[in-house]
Design an enzyme around this catalytic site. Structure first.
Site, PDB file in Angstrom:
ATOM      1  CD  GLU A 160      -2.999  -0.858  -0.056  1.00  0.00           C
ATOM      2  OE1 GLU A 160      -3.001   0.235  -0.658  1.00  0.00           O
ATOM      3  OE2 GLU A 160      -3.741  -1.794  -0.392  1.00  0.00           O
ATOM      4  CG  ASP A 206      -8.749   3.083  -4.780  1.00  0.00           C
ATOM      5  OD1 ASP A 206      -9.972   3.066  -5.082  1.00  0.00           O
ATOM      6  OD2 ASP A 206      -7.903   2.419  -5.420  1.00  0.00           O
ATOM      7  CE1 TYR A 208      -7.384   2.280  -0.468  1.00  0.00           C
ATOM      8  CE2 TYR A 208      -5.004   2.569  -0.269  1.00  0.00           C
ATOM      9  CZ  TYR A 208      -6.093   1.876  -0.760  1.00  0.00           C
ATOM     10  OH  TYR A 208      -5.896   0.739  -1.515  1.00  0.00           O
TER      11      TYR A 208
END
Length: 287
Positions: free
Chosen positions: A34, A135, A117
């Site tokens: 991520e 996202d 997020y």
């Protein structure tokens, strides 16, 4: 009618085979992926992710290494401050959580470099919790399919509420819906050339049913061109330092950019960000 069922069914036969989606992929690997995927294409992330996890398979492994090693290994992924933040997160995980990536959103948010997020993505994709994950790809699908707008516009809190309303109650189904809608936005409902003929929710899409009206809302700021920018010069300086095992002199740094004012400004920014340290009349990556 929720867009989750049709999207999830489509994903089962059309989702890409990505490392972080495979059974057994670790929570640490999910967190690293991520960080790397922020503003970086998947095709560039996959080889670097594999190298990174081979070298530092746990947070403790990375925490034990100098932060400069993390910056050097980041190589051409861009935005190298992410490497420093990831190293700091590894240190925090090692010290506060006995080397185990936390599973709850508040603890994840307390880690360096982890925003809303990323915290939700790790909690959902690594640990299977039920949270809406939003996202840019999911925001675009919601804007079009739910609100009938061609673009999502600037970030808005309503996207989380919209995604929460879309998610099935089942934890397993909710996790699948998150990744499925994200994938739909990434490969079908793209920003410039949406492939409506291949979309599993085309018959539900408010934007399509309205005749694809032009977007009239506020747009997110357009990113400045990379070529000739301070960001490009920062990258050139970083590349010079990553390629050297010894401090790079000021004269050598001067060779990467002929414009002194821009070079000085870029170097000052790197020093302020902690990505570069001064050693006498030379520069190197942090220890």
């Amino acid at each position: 009618m929720s867009i989750a069922p049709a999207t999830s069914d489509w994903f089962e036969g059309n989702g890409r085979d990505l490392p972080w989606r495979r059974p057994g992929f670790t929570a640490w690997g999910t967190l690293v992926s991520e960080f790397m995927l922020q503003q970086t294409p998947v095709v560039r992330v996959i080889p670097r992710l594999e190298e990174w996890l081979d070298r530092w398979p746990t947070p403790a492994d990375l925490a034990a290494a100098p932060s400069g090693d993390a910056v050097r290994a980041w190589a051409s992924l861009g935005y190298p401050r992410r490497a420093l933040a990831l190293h700091a997160a590894a240190v925090a995980i090692t010290e506060r959580h006995v080397g185990v990536v936390p599973h709850d959103v508040p603890s994840l948010l307390a880690l360096p470099g982890v925003g809303d997020y990323t915290a939700r993505a790790v909690a959902v994709f690594a640990y299977g919790h039920r949270h809406p994950v939003v996202d840019v790809n999911i925001r675009r699908v919601i804007a079009r399919a739910v609100h009938g707008q061609g673009e999502p516009g600037p970030a808005a809190k309503r996207d989380l509420a919209d995604m929460e309303a879309i998610l099935p109650e089942s934890v397993t189904d909710a996790r699948r819906a998150n990744v499925a809608i994200m994938e739909l936005g990434a490969v079908v409902c793209t920003a410039r050339s949406p492939r409506c003929d291949a979309c599993p929710i085309a018959d539900q899409c408010a934007w399509r049913l309205a005749g694809y009206p032009a977007f009239e809302g506020k747009r997110a700021p357009v990113q400045k061109k990379f070529a000739g920018s301070d960001r490009q010069v920062r990258g050139l300086i970083m590349a010079e330092l990553r390629a050297s095992d010894v401090p790079v002199t000021a004269d050598e740094v001067a060779l990467v950019c002929a414009l002194e004012e821009q070079r000085v400004r870029a170097l000052a920014g790197l020093l302020a960000d902690g990505l570069v340290v001064a050693v006498d009349d030379a520069y190197q990556l942090p220890d």
